[in-house]
Scaffold this motif. Structure first.
Motif, PDB file in Angstrom:
ATOM      1  N   GLY A  20       8.196 -14.139  13.303  1.00 53.97           N
ATOM      2  CA  GLY A  20       9.217 -13.574  14.200  1.00 53.97           C
ATOM      3  C   GLY A  20       9.831 -12.293  13.688  1.00 53.97           C
ATOM      4  N   GLY A  21       9.093 -11.536  12.871  1.00 49.60           N
ATOM      5  CA  GLY A  21       9.622 -10.270  12.340  1.00 49.60           C
ATOM      6  C   GLY A  21       9.518  -9.153  13.358  1.00 49.60           C
ATOM      7  N   GLN A  22       9.639  -7.910  12.856  1.00 47.40           N
ATOM      8  CA  GLN A  22       9.626  -6.777  13.792  1.00 47.40           C
ATOM      9  C   GLN A  22       8.290  -6.628  14.514  1.00 47.40           C
ATOM     10  OE1 GLN A  22      10.206  -6.431  10.529  1.00 47.40           O
ATOM     11  NE2 GLN A  22       8.953  -4.808   9.633  1.00 47.40           N
ATOM     12  N   LEU A  23       7.191  -7.032  13.863  1.00 45.51           N
ATOM     13  CA  LEU A  23       5.895  -6.898  14.551  1.00 45.51           C
ATOM     14  C   LEU A  23       5.832  -7.881  15.719  1.00 45.51           C
ATOM     15  CD1 LEU A  23       3.487  -6.528  11.468  1.00 45.51           C
ATOM     16  CD2 LEU A  23       4.511  -4.723  12.858  1.00 45.51           C
ATOM     17  N   GLY A  24       6.365  -9.084  15.497  1.00 43.06           N
ATOM     18  CA  GLY A  24       6.431 -10.079  16.571  1.00 43.06           C
ATOM     19  C   GLY A  24       7.322  -9.587  17.699  1.00 43.06           C
ATOM     20  N   ARG A  25       8.412  -8.972  17.325  1.00 40.09           N
ATOM     21  CA  ARG A  25       9.361  -8.454  18.333  1.00 40.09           C
ATOM     22  C   ARG A  25       8.691  -7.364  19.188  1.00 40.09           C
ATOM     23  NH1 ARG A  25      15.486  -7.391  18.054  1.00 40.09           N
ATOM     24  NH2 ARG A  25      15.798  -5.266  18.750  1.00 40.09           N
ATOM     25  N   MET A  26       7.951  -6.457  18.534  1.00 39.59           N
ATOM     26  CA  MET A  26       7.319  -5.375  19.296  1.00 39.59           C
ATOM     27  C   MET A  26       6.171  -5.911  20.155  1.00 39.59           C
ATOM     28  SD  MET A  26       7.677  -2.078  16.755  1.00 39.59           S
ATOM     29  CE  MET A  26       7.821  -2.755  15.118  1.00 39.59           C
ATOM     30  N   ASP A 250     -15.977 -11.182  13.998  1.00 43.37           N
ATOM     31  CA  ASP A 250     -15.953 -11.580  15.409  1.00 43.37           C
ATOM     32  C   ASP A 250     -14.506 -11.549  15.925  1.00 43.37           C
ATOM     33  OD1 ASP A 250     -16.828 -12.296  17.853  1.00 43.37           O
ATOM     34  OD2 ASP A 250     -16.999 -14.438  17.412  1.00 43.37           O
ATOM     35  N   TYR A 251     -13.897 -10.413  15.728  1.00 45.90           N
ATOM     36  CA  TYR A 251     -12.455 -10.248  15.832  1.00 45.90           C
ATOM     37  C   TYR A 251     -11.977 -10.032  17.261  1.00 45.90           C
ATOM     38  CZ  TYR A 251      -7.928  -8.864  14.062  1.00 45.90           C
ATOM     39  OH  TYR A 251      -6.591  -8.812  13.777  1.00 45.90           O
ATOM     40  N   THR A 252     -10.802 -10.568  17.556  1.00 44.85           N
ATOM     41  CA  THR A 252     -10.137 -10.280  18.837  1.00 44.85           C
ATOM     42  C   THR A 252      -8.714  -9.809  18.550  1.00 44.85           C
ATOM     43  OG1 THR A 252     -11.340 -12.104  19.829  1.00 44.85           O
ATOM     44  CG2 THR A 252      -9.468 -11.256  21.080  1.00 44.85           C
ATOM     45  N   GLY A 253      -8.367  -8.627  19.040  1.00 42.01           N
ATOM     46  CA  GLY A 253      -7.014  -8.110  18.831  1.00 42.01           C
ATOM     47  C   GLY A 253      -7.033  -6.822  18.033  1.00 42.01           C
ATOM     48  N   VAL A 254      -5.860  -6.460  17.497  1.00 43.10           N
ATOM     49  CA  VAL A 254      -5.765  -5.242  16.668  1.00 43.10           C
ATOM     50  C   VAL A 254      -6.011  -5.615  15.208  1.00 43.10           C
ATOM     51  CG1 VAL A 254      -4.188  -3.467  15.786  1.00 43.10           C
ATOM     52  CG2 VAL A 254      -4.157  -4.052  18.211  1.00 43.10           C
ATOM     53  N   LEU A 255      -6.858  -4.845  14.562  1.00 46.10           N
ATOM     54  CA  LEU A 255      -7.134  -5.020  13.132  1.00 46.10           C
ATOM     55  C   LEU A 255      -6.862  -3.684  12.447  1.00 46.10           C
ATOM     56  CD1 LEU A 255      -8.591  -6.822  10.864  1.00 46.10           C
ATOM     57  CD2 LEU A 255     -10.629  -5.548  11.440  1.00 46.10           C
ATOM     58  N   ALA A 256      -6.128  -3.719  11.330  1.00 49.30           N
ATOM     59  CA  ALA A 256      -5.864  -2.485  10.582  1.00 49.30           C
ATOM     60  C   ALA A 256      -6.636  -2.524   9.272  1.00 49.30           C
ATOM     61  CB  ALA A 256      -4.377  -2.352  10.313  1.00 49.30           C
ATOM     62  N   ILE A 257      -7.216  -1.399   8.921  1.00 50.15           N
ATOM     63  CA  ILE A 257      -7.955  -1.305   7.658  1.00 50.15           C
ATOM     64  C   ILE A 257      -7.386  -0.146   6.861  1.00 50.15           C
ATOM     65  CG2 ILE A 257     -10.241  -0.960   6.610  1.00 50.15           C
ATOM     66  CD1 ILE A 257     -10.660  -2.052   9.899  1.00 50.15           C
ATOM     67  N   GLU A 258      -6.882  -0.454   5.666  1.00 48.82           N
ATOM     68  CA  GLU A 258      -6.305   0.572   4.789  1.00 48.82           C
ATOM     69  C   GLU A 258      -7.395   1.082   3.860  1.00 48.82           C
ATOM     70  OE1 GLU A 258      -2.973  -1.105   2.675  1.00 48.82           O
ATOM     71  OE2 GLU A 258      -2.098  -1.913   4.501  1.00 48.82           O
ATOM     72  N   LEU A 271     -14.979   7.069   0.808  1.00 50.98           N
ATOM     73  CA  LEU A 271     -13.912   6.121   1.169  1.00 50.98           C
ATOM     74  C   LEU A 271     -14.068   4.808   0.414  1.00 50.98           C
ATOM     75  CD1 LEU A 271     -13.912   6.646   5.050  1.00 50.98           C
ATOM     76  CD2 LEU A 271     -12.094   7.323   3.461  1.00 50.98           C
ATOM     77  N   LEU A 272     -12.932   4.262  -0.020  1.00 51.87           N
ATOM     78  CA  LEU A 272     -12.888   2.895  -0.550  1.00 51.87           C
ATOM     79  C   LEU A 272     -11.979   2.114   0.387  1.00 51.87           C
ATOM     80  CD1 LEU A 272     -12.051   3.445  -4.355  1.00 51.87           C
ATOM     81  CD2 LEU A 272     -14.299   3.011  -3.343  1.00 51.87           C
ATOM     82  N   VAL A 273     -12.309   0.872   0.659  1.00 48.16           N
ATOM     83  CA  VAL A 273     -11.374   0.072   1.464  1.00 48.16           C
ATOM     84  C   VAL A 273     -10.376  -0.599   0.529  1.00 48.16           C
ATOM     85  CG1 VAL A 273     -11.147  -1.949   2.951  1.00 48.16           C
ATOM     86  CG2 VAL A 273     -12.868  -0.225   3.449  1.00 48.16           C
ATOM     87  N   ASN A 274      -9.090  -0.445   0.829  1.00 42.05           N
ATOM     88  CA  ASN A 274      -8.042  -1.084   0.025  1.00 42.05           C
ATOM     89  C   ASN A 274      -7.805  -2.512   0.510  1.00 42.05           C
ATOM     90  OD1 ASN A 274      -5.777  -1.657  -1.565  1.00 42.05           O
ATOM     91  ND2 ASN A 274      -4.392  -0.720  -0.081  1.00 42.05           N
ATOM     92  N   GLU A 275      -7.400  -2.660   1.754  1.00 40.61           N
ATOM     93  CA  GLU A 275      -7.206  -4.016   2.280  1.00 40.61           C
ATOM     94  C   GLU A 275      -7.249  -4.013   3.800  1.00 40.61           C
ATOM     95  OE1 GLU A 275      -3.484  -5.832   1.244  1.00 40.61           O
ATOM     96  OE2 GLU A 275      -2.306  -4.194   2.031  1.00 40.61           O
ATOM     97  N   ILE A 276      -7.379  -5.220   4.356  1.00 40.27           N
ATOM     98  CA  ILE A 276      -7.384  -5.320   5.815  1.00 40.27           C
ATOM     99  C   ILE A 276      -6.207  -6.186   6.260  1.00 40.27           C
ATOM    100  CG2 ILE A 276      -9.884  -4.980   6.002  1.00 40.27           C
ATOM    101  CD1 ILE A 276     -10.357  -7.837   6.331  1.00 40.27           C
ATOM    102  N   ALA A 277      -5.675  -5.867   7.413  1.00 39.24           N
ATOM    103  CA  ALA A 277      -4.537  -6.619   7.957  1.00 39.24           C
ATOM    104  C   ALA A 277      -4.928  -7.083   9.361  1.00 39.24           C
ATOM    105  CB  ALA A 277      -3.299  -5.751   7.999  1.00 39.24           C
ATOM    106  N   PRO A 278      -5.049  -8.401   9.554  1.00 38.75           N
ATOM    107  CA  PRO A 278      -5.517  -8.912  10.853  1.00 38.75           C
ATOM    108  C   PRO A 278      -4.393  -9.005  11.870  1.00 38.75           C
ATOM    109  CG  PRO A 278      -5.173 -10.729   9.342  1.00 38.75           C
ATOM    110  CD  PRO A 278      -4.761  -9.480   8.610  1.00 38.75           C
ATOM    111  N   ARG A 279      -3.836  -7.866  12.186  1.00 36.46           N
ATOM    112  CA  ARG A 279      -2.630  -7.848  13.044  1.00 36.46           C
ATOM    113  C   ARG A 279      -2.281  -6.400  13.370  1.00 36.46           C
ATOM    114  NH1 ARG A 279       0.691  -5.775   9.278  1.00 36.46           N
ATOM    115  NH2 ARG A 279       0.383  -6.472   7.134  1.00 36.46           N
ATOM    116  N   VAL A 280      -1.269  -6.254  14.222  1.00 37.15           N
ATOM    117  CA  VAL A 280      -0.720  -4.915  14.427  1.00 37.15           C
ATOM    118  C   VAL A 280      -0.119  -4.446  13.103  1.00 37.15           C
ATOM    119  CG1 VAL A 280      -0.317  -5.041  16.908  1.00 37.15           C
ATOM    120  CG2 VAL A 280       1.383  -6.010  15.347  1.00 37.15           C
ATOM    121  N   HIS A 281       0.002  -3.128  12.930  1.00 42.34           N
ATOM    122  CA  HIS A 281       0.286  -2.604  11.590  1.00 42.34           C
ATOM    123  C   HIS A 281       1.341  -1.506  11.636  1.00 42.34           C
ATOM    124  CE1 HIS A 281      -0.977  -0.577   7.719  1.00 42.34           C
ATOM    125  NE2 HIS A 281      -1.112  -1.855   7.364  1.00 42.34           N
ATOM    126  N   ASN A 282       2.123  -1.430  10.582  1.00 45.55           N
ATOM    127  CA  ASN A 282       3.189  -0.429  10.480  1.00 45.55           C
ATOM    128  C   ASN A 282       2.667   1.005  10.677  1.00 45.55           C
ATOM    129  OD1 ASN A 282       5.832  -0.080   7.920  1.00 45.55           O
ATOM    130  ND2 ASN A 282       5.539   0.999   9.840  1.00 45.55           N
TER     131      ASN A 282
END
Ligand code: ADP
Ligand code: MG
Length: 372
Positions: A20-26, A250-258, A271-282
């Protein structure tokens, strides 16, 4: 234009969000805009998303009765952060479909699994070693050399759970700080820029937002600018890597890759991949102001199996996070007529807490992007 699939979730249906943080709110604000109801499940009191939900459950992730009740009240469920316990996700998915699939969560919840997954796809990451004992740590410090980061495998965010390792660091002290948590030791890399890619995938489509350039201070995102000052071939390569990951999950939704952009000895860029975030992202908050369809709208569209909206950018932007007591300057922030102000409704502006963001919106120029 894409067709609406017959199994699309109709307006009036209920979307549940775990967290329920700001990402949930948006996300909730976007869902409301598209005619859905929102139910939130979050353990913390006064969570920012509660305020925009039709119903919320303030309960712990091990409260199976609350999870059952929440899940039964929703038509589809998503999440706004990656540290949802597996047991909670498994429980809600008994009753209601959950998107993205749990595989993305399992991969991104554990830095070791994440690196193993990326490596299995042939995607380069910074050199690292697995740490399960003080001996592992001493050996890894010898092998990887000075200037590393010791990162807990789980539950890290905004630089939390990370310790700098330098030439004179003592493995014993570091091990104590870890408090028996499994970790990885990762070589600090000398990147030229940090970037992120936001991909949106639905059953029928895959689209990207323009690559974001990110500045972190104290390991926390401070500023994002778009366009990123990177050549076109790096943008293409970043998008290709992102596609590969998205399809493999086999992803559904927004995925962010740093990612880190590196300069090679021959001056070529990589490029090196740092991390992935399976959600909307800052780093995608600017899409609210500079795209026809924001990352939040598109995440809701993807999980509801609607056609995705256009990710075309109509402005250049600089997004700046408002952290801690910076939020007390809301009057001067609000007085800047070139920026859009977004506050998350959090009461306590403690240090390091993300309180809101501003987006400076400028006419499209593209002069910042070098051609090679
Ligand atoms: P978090 O989950 O806290 O976001 P990250 O691994 O993304 O953890 O680390 C936060 C920030 O710390 C990164 O965005 C980057 O600025 C810096 N960082 C992390 N790992 C490295 C590394 N191997 N080399 C250089 N900087 C790093
Ligand atoms: Mg990160």
């Amino acid at each position: 234009m894409s067709e609406i699939c017959p199994t699309s979730l109709a307006p009036g249906s209920t979307i549940g969000i775990l967290g329920g943080g700001q990402l949930g709110r948006m996300l909730a604000l976007s869902a409301l805009k598209l005619g859905f109801h929102i139910h939130i499940f979050c353990p913390q009191e006064n969570s920012p998303a509660f305020e925009v939900a039709r119903k919320y459950w303030q309960a712990d992730f091990d409260d199976m009765t609350a999870l059952d009740e929440f899940a039964l009240s929703c038509d589809v469920i998503t999440f706004e952060f990656e540290n949802i316990p597996d047991s909670a996700l498994e429980r809600v998915s008994r009753h209601t479909p959950v998107f993205p699939d749990k595989k993305a969560l399992q991969v991104s919840q554990d830095r070791l699994h994440e690196k193993a997954f990326l490596t299995s796809l042939g995607i380069p990451v910074a050199p690292f070693m697995k740490i399960e004992s003080i001996l592992d740590l001493a050996l890894a410090m010898e092998r990887l050399g000075d200037d590393c980061l010791l990162k807990t495998r789980r539950l890290g965010y905004d630089g939390k759970g990370q310790f700098a390792v330098q030439e004179n660091s003592d493995p014993k002290t570091l091990w104590k700080q870890l408090n028996d948590q499994p970790a990885i030791l990762e070589k600090k890399v000398d990147f030229i820029r940090e970037i992120s890619v936001l991909v949106v995938r639905s059953q029928a489509e895959l689209v990207h937002y323009d690559v974001c350039e990110n500045l972190h201070l104290d390991q926390m995102l401070r500023r994002t600018r778009v366009p990123a000052a990177i050549p076109e071939y790096i943008q293409t390569r970043a998008n290709d890597i992102a596609d590969q990951i998205t399809v493999a999950l086999d992803y559904t939704g927004v995925l962010a890759i740093e990612m880190f952009m590196m300069k090679e000895e021959d001056d070529d860029l990589s490029l090196l991949v740092n991390e992935i975030a399976p959600r909307v992202h800052n780093s995608g908050h600017w899409t609210e102001c500079a795209c026809i369809t924001s990352q939040f709208d598109n995440h809701i569209r993807a999980i509801a199996n609607w056609p995705l909206g256009s990710t075309r950018r109509h402005s250049d932007i600089v997004m700046t996070n408002i952290i801690g007591e910076d939020a007390l300057n809301w009057q001067s922030l609000a007085a800047d007529t070139d920026t859009s102000l977004h506050l998350y409704g959090k009461e306590d502006p403690r240090p390091g807490r993300k309180m809101g963001h501003t987006t400076l919106v400028l006419p499209l120029k593209d002069i910042m992007t070098p051609k090679n």
